[in-house]
Write a protein that holds these residues in place. Structure first.
Motif, PDB file in Angstrom:
ATOM      1  N   ARG A  40      15.190 -44.370  89.888  1.00  0.00           N
ATOM      2  CA  ARG A  40      14.368 -45.443  89.604  1.00  0.00           C
ATOM      3  C   ARG A  40      14.958 -46.383  88.550  1.00  0.00           C
ATOM      4  O   ARG A  40      14.398 -47.643  88.375  1.00  0.00           O
ATOM      5  N   GLY A  41      15.802 -45.734  87.266  1.00  0.00           N
ATOM      6  CA  GLY A  41      16.150 -46.495  86.422  1.00  0.00           C
ATOM      7  C   GLY A  41      17.174 -47.585  86.448  1.00  0.00           C
ATOM      8  O   GLY A  41      17.708 -48.558  85.831  1.00  0.00           O
ATOM      9  N   HIS A  43      17.001 -50.114  88.476  1.00  0.00           N
ATOM     10  CA  HIS A  43      16.221 -51.295  88.356  1.00  0.00           C
ATOM     11  C   HIS A  43      14.673 -50.956  88.555  1.00  0.00           C
ATOM     12  O   HIS A  43      14.221 -50.425  89.291  1.00  0.00           O
ATOM     13  N   LEU A  44      14.008 -51.677  87.782  1.00  0.00           N
ATOM     14  CA  LEU A  44      12.425 -51.539  87.688  1.00  0.00           C
ATOM     15  C   LEU A  44      11.851 -52.164  88.902  1.00  0.00           C
ATOM     16  O   LEU A  44      12.332 -53.170  89.609  1.00  0.00           O
ATOM     17  N   TRP A  45      10.934 -51.190  89.496  1.00  0.00           N
ATOM     18  CA  TRP A  45       9.816 -51.674  90.822  1.00  0.00           C
ATOM     19  C   TRP A  45       8.865 -50.910  90.480  1.00  0.00           C
ATOM     20  O   TRP A  45       8.651 -49.924  89.777  1.00  0.00           O
ATOM     21  N   TRP A  46       7.631 -51.515  91.003  1.00  0.00           N
ATOM     22  CA  TRP A  46       6.229 -51.279  90.808  1.00  0.00           C
ATOM     23  C   TRP A  46       5.742 -49.901  91.914  1.00  0.00           C
ATOM     24  O   TRP A  46       6.095 -50.376  92.844  1.00  0.00           O
ATOM     25  N   ARG A 489      17.212 -55.273  82.826  1.00  0.00           N
ATOM     26  CA  ARG A 489      16.734 -54.263  81.978  1.00  0.00           C
ATOM     27  C   ARG A 489      16.417 -54.749  80.608  1.00  0.00           C
ATOM     28  O   ARG A 489      15.536 -54.731  79.749  1.00  0.00           O
ATOM     29  N   ASP A 492      13.563 -57.261  80.422  1.00  0.00           N
ATOM     30  CA  ASP A 492      12.343 -56.561  80.247  1.00  0.00           C
ATOM     31  C   ASP A 492      11.917 -56.088  78.906  1.00  0.00           C
ATOM     32  O   ASP A 492      10.938 -56.239  78.629  1.00  0.00           O
ATOM     33  N   ASN A 509       8.878 -52.098  76.578  1.00  0.00           N
ATOM     34  CA  ASN A 509       9.163 -53.186  77.582  1.00  0.00           C
ATOM     35  C   ASN A 509       8.012 -53.843  78.185  1.00  0.00           C
ATOM     36  O   ASN A 509       6.762 -53.234  78.007  1.00  0.00           O
TER      37      ASN A 509
END
Length: 972
Positions: A40-41, A43-46, A489, A492, A509
């Motif tokens: 998951r690191g 790229h950020l996703w919700w 990143r 953010d 962030n």
């Protein structure tokens, strides 16, 4: 469309049993901070699914249950005793499979793959006479996998890890690119060594490197190497904007900790700024006063540091102090705890939010440096601001700024009301310069990678990533994608709506939660330093996360609308649809899209053809897009039904489809005028799409203390729906027949859920049992075209759920009371997580919000608890109460009896109408329960009501019956 010819399909493990305890424990562990690199690191996703949940669900979805089964003219499986032993063996595989340390353990993964292939060959053998056997049932080739709502890519990644050819699609281009980075790019270059120049250590020597580069480790190493080159190159070009800070005699005058550092130049980690506005006091309108939420810089016991403002007339400056902070330091210049309300530092005048908004929209909010955080010999060093530091920052001259609007409405807040309306507004000039330089350097990196890859012997193909290439050009573009993610990143962490965290003394962030709230004092991270927010650590972290991928099969990611896509044809499907109205994915992802578009549009023009992320077609219920809440809900449900129908028509017919469901339900008015929770509505949409629901499993797939849950009610779980396509000629049955079949099916299902693991501990937690029992119950309900009521009308999903729950609850109480009864049995009057309550409430066809409004529980700050009788209002009038659970009526009667005796409680009982007998039954049940639980005080309260019932009833019967027509409501 897949053939409707009958398929011989054994039930899958997920349709029978799961080791939920092990899965939930693994999910909780995976969500903990500090576990190291995680896919998951990249790229950020919700609201991603935990990998453990996705892996376990897919395995159980693909593996045949060993139990005896008969149907479609075939027999399959083992007897009950043998099946229990075999099922326990499969559980053991899942328990090992979900452990975090086994994420890339090939031995464990291969054992799982062997079981999946064995089940597939069994299915192929059963269906070898099928007219489409060559196409649908090839024992040498597993069906491919597809997720049409791929989002952050957790589910496609785990399908690939389990050996399936993985397809991911999403409407959002940022999500598509994340999935390309997760499942499409790594297999193209798996096993290849890095091509870039080796990185030297601080002593100028090359690092010791492995001799082989399995999986994506070679690709990951190149991301590190070229990321290091980019940072060094950026240092040459903009290093002057990030100068060190010299410790002066004046700084150390009252600071013993600084005396050894006098004359030394320290590397800056971050600059801490505060926003300012003109004082509203007419005598001081020439003064830009600070808006500070807190002056605390570090709060570790014994090592506290804070800012102390010094006021001299109409001027002020900041000092840095060690020691226990004052109350004023904790509160900053806030006038109230919540909201944008401050006080003028020089005059004491209140600065209201309306004034600040006006100043912000006029572009008159400024910034002032409060402190400098530097790297000392023994950790963080806090220094007062210097004129040189402010001047350098303000002299930065960006040549480009991202366009596009910051969303005006977000759960959790937005900075737009304060004048930060466009994406470029939320970055400082120096941040814009740095991020732009890094983005521009990507074109140079691509050329360097291409040359180095060519020299290493990689194919000189002219095809890039967008054309399916795997040669030097594609490789150069692949490295660029991951480095663009590293820039994102940084973005953010490097913007003006981040926060400084005194606890761990670092930058937090922006997207710690799913919002873009305004911050008044904020850190500006040193993007060229080896610290949080720095580009070098970001690129190294992305590289470490790439190493956690497992390119065991090929993967493909594409942009497609779930309502119209045809990618799902004859594929295994597991998906996690959007969360109704909780997360504005498209609005939030614009933050990243604007930077990705600048960096990658040249070679991925199809993904970045629009100025911002497409939003009109996005399946979320956003009222501001559709005019009203009702229209937004209709849009969501219509679109979701169409998307799910699309899956039902295309999915491989052999196995079930799994759908994750998790959104905070909102109650809306149904056609019959009663409340209709989103959970019930969603189930209705799934059934309308042509699916039968054959299982429901609660998974603890969210962090208990996510940022959005701090001070708000947020889900702590997901429900996995297990679905199969309903037969086109499914018959209808009567209500009586439906109930008879439920009474035959549910006892055995309950036994499987509580004892099926063969272990003493139940695989289904008691609080989850109401949700899990919905699976076999809805399997009965949804296999029919309709269950007909006595008047010939189709039974609603809500009614079916109530009948299913009555089996477990063994009572006829209303849904709210059923919830309270089961919650009380688990937790008594103690508070517990909102997520736990939400799961139970949905299983009872109600909602936490509705019960809070009804007045039976308290909900807030992510916790829920039942109200005690003494907390109920004394002015309650049942004749005007539009939602009156039996639970509420009972505890109001106890309150009245305690406070006013039999006459007061009798008056209430007279107004309850048909609820009187239900109240008495509930009192008996709660008395028995409290006796069993050893809750003597509570037992006495219920016993007192029961022993006083004759007198209370006598008073009630002596009161004339009101003619108010509203009383008819009480009998419903």
């Amino acid at each position: 469309m897949i053939s409707d010819y009958p398929i011989k399909s054994p039930r899958k493990l997920i349709e029978v049993a799961l080791p939920l305890d092990a899965i939930n424990a693994a999910c909780a562990y995976e969500k903990m901070p500090g576990i190291g690199a995680h896919p998951r690191g990249i790229h950020l996703w919700w609201a991603r699914r935990p990998l453990a949940a996705a892996r376990a669900v897919l395995f159980a979805q693909l593996v045949n249950d060993p139990g005896y089964q008969q149907g479609c003219g075939f027999k399959y499986g083992k007897n009950k005793k043998e099946a229990a032993i075999e099922r326990k063996r499969l559980f053991k595989i899942i328990e090992e499979l979900v452990l975090w340390e086994n994420t890339t353990n090939e031995e464990v993964l291969e054992r799982a793959r062997v079981e999946i292939r064995r089940s597939w060959r069994e299915v192929c053998e059963l269906n070898k006479e099928h007219p489409q056997a060559a196409e649908l049932f090839n024992p040498e080739k597993m069906p491919a996998f597809h997720d049409p709502f791929a989002g952050g890519g957790a589910i496609p990644l785990e399908a690939q890890r389990l050996g399936l050819e993985a397809y991911a699609s999403d409407l959002n281009p940022v999500a598509v690119l994340i999935n390309k980075a997760m499942i499409e790019i790594p297999p193209k270059f798996a096993g290849r060594p890095p091509v870039g120049p080796e990185i030297e250590n601080k002593q100028g020597k090359s690092l010791e490197l492995p001799k082989i580069w399995p999986g994506a480790t070679g690709l990951a190493e190149d991301v590190r190497r070229y990321g290091s080159w980019m940072r060094d190159e950026a240092q040459k070009r903009i290093g002057h904007l990030y100068p060190p800070v010299e410790v002066t005699e004046e700084m150390a005058r009252e600071r013993s900790d600084l005396k050894p550092l006098v004359g030394k130049k320290l590397t800056v980690i971050a600059w801490l700024w505060t926003r300012t506005v003109k004082s509203p006091n007419p005598a001081f309108t020439h003064v830009n006063v600070p808006l500070v939420s807190s002056y605390i810089l570090a709060n570790k016991d014994g090592k506290e540091v804070y800012v102390k403002p010094v006021i001299e007339g109409d001027k002020y400056y900041f000092l840095i102090k060690n020691g226990t902070p004052t109350t004023e330091a904790k509160d900053g210049t806030k006038a109230t705890v919540r909201g944008a309300n401050f006080r003028c530092i020089v005059s004491g005048a209140v600065i209201g939010s309306d004034y600040i908004k006006t100043e912000g929209k006029a572009g008159r909010i400024g910034q002032r440096l409060m402190a400098i955080v530097a790297e000392g010999t023994r950790g963080r060093v806090y220094l007062p601001p210097t004129l040189d530091a402010e001047t350098v920052a303000k002299d930065a001259a960006p040549t480009w700024r991202p366009s596009g609007d910051v969303p005006e409405r977000l759960t959790g807040g937005t900075c737009v009301p304060y004048g930060l309306k466009e994406w470029g507004d939320i970055f400082t000039p120096r941040q814009l310069v740095a991020l732009t330089i890094l983005s521009d350097l990507l074109s140079e990196v691509r050329e360097l990678v291409r040359e180095d890859a060519l020299a290493s012997g990689l194919s000189d193909s002219e095809k890039g990533l967008g054309d399916g290439g795997s040669g030097v050009i594609a490789y150069a573009e692949a490295v660029s994608v991951y480095l663009a993610f590293a820039i994102n990143r940084c973005a953010d962490f490097c913007n003006s709506v981040t926060r400084w965290v005194p606890g761990n003394q670092k930058v937090m962030n922006l997207f710690g939660k799913q919002a873009i709230p305004m911050t008044w004092d904020y850190p500006e991270a040193a993007i060229l330093a080896d610290t949080v927010g720095g580009f070098a650590p970001a690129s190294k972290y992305v590289a470490d996360c790439i190493g956690k991928l497992s390119p065991a099969a090929v993967g493909f990611a594409s942009q497609a609308d779930a309502q119209t896509q045809s990618i799902s044809m004859a594929k295994i499907i597991s998906t996690d649809p959007p969360y109704y109205d909780n997360i504005a994915y498209a609005d939030l992802s614009d933050f990243f899209y604007v930077w990705l578009r600048k960096s990658l549009r040249l070679f991925l023009p199809g993904l970045f053809s629009t100025i911002t992320v497409p939003k009109v077609e996005e399946l979320v219920a956003a009222p501001y897009r559709h005019g009203t809440k009702q229209k937004a809900e209709t849009f969501f449900l219509t679109g979701m039904t169409e998307a799910i129908h699309n899956l039902a028509e295309q999915a491989h017919p052999e196995g079930p489809v799994t759908i994750y469901y998790a959104f905070k339900q909102s109650e809306t008015s149904g056609q019959d005028g009663t409340s209709s929770p989103g959970w019930v509505t969603f189930l209705s949409a799934v059934l309308s799409a042509g699916f039968a629901i054959v299982g429901t499993w609660p998974l603890r797939s969210e962090q208990e203390f996510r940022m959005i849950g701090m001070g708000a009610n947020a889900l702590a779980s997901s429900i996995v729906l297990v679905c199969r396509k309903r037969s086109a000629d499914a018959p209808s049955v009567s209500r009586r027949e439906f109930i008879r079949e439920l009474n035959g099916v549910l006892p055995e299902a309950l036994d499987e859920m509580t004892k099926g693991s063969g272990e003493e501990r139940s695989p289904v937690a008691p609080v989850d049992l109401s949700q899990a029992i919905i699976g076999p119950g809805m399997a009965v309900f949804s296999k029919y075209s309709a269950v007909l009521e006595a008047d010939g009308t189709p039974m609603s999903v809500r009614t079916a759920l109530q009948l299913i729950n009555r089996f477990l609850a063994e009572d006829d109480f209303d849904p709210d009371t059923q919830f309270c009864l089961h919650w009380f049995e688990q937790y008594g009057w103690n508070e517990n997580l909102f997520g736990e309550a939400d799961v139970l409430a949905r299983s009872k066809s109600t909602s936490v919000d509705a019960m809070k409004e009804a007045g039976v529980l308290q909900s807030g700050s992510g916790k829920v608890r039942l109200l005690k009788w003494a907390e109920y209002p004394s002015d309650w009038d049942p004749r005007t109460d539009k939602r009156m659970p039996v639970w509420e009526a009972l505890h109001q009667l106890i309150r009245a009896l305690k406070q006013g005796g039999e006459s007061a409680s009798g008056a209430l009982l007279a107004a309850l109408g048909g609820k009187a007998e239900a109240v008495r039954q509930l009192a008996y049940r709660l008395y028995t329960l409290c006796e069993r639980l050893g809750q003597a005080e509570d037992a006495r309260a219920y016993n007192e009501l029961i022993t006083s019932w004759t007198g209370i009833e006598s008073v009630a019967n002596s009161i004339p019956k009101p003619s108010d027509p509203q009383l008819s409501l009480f009998d419903n």
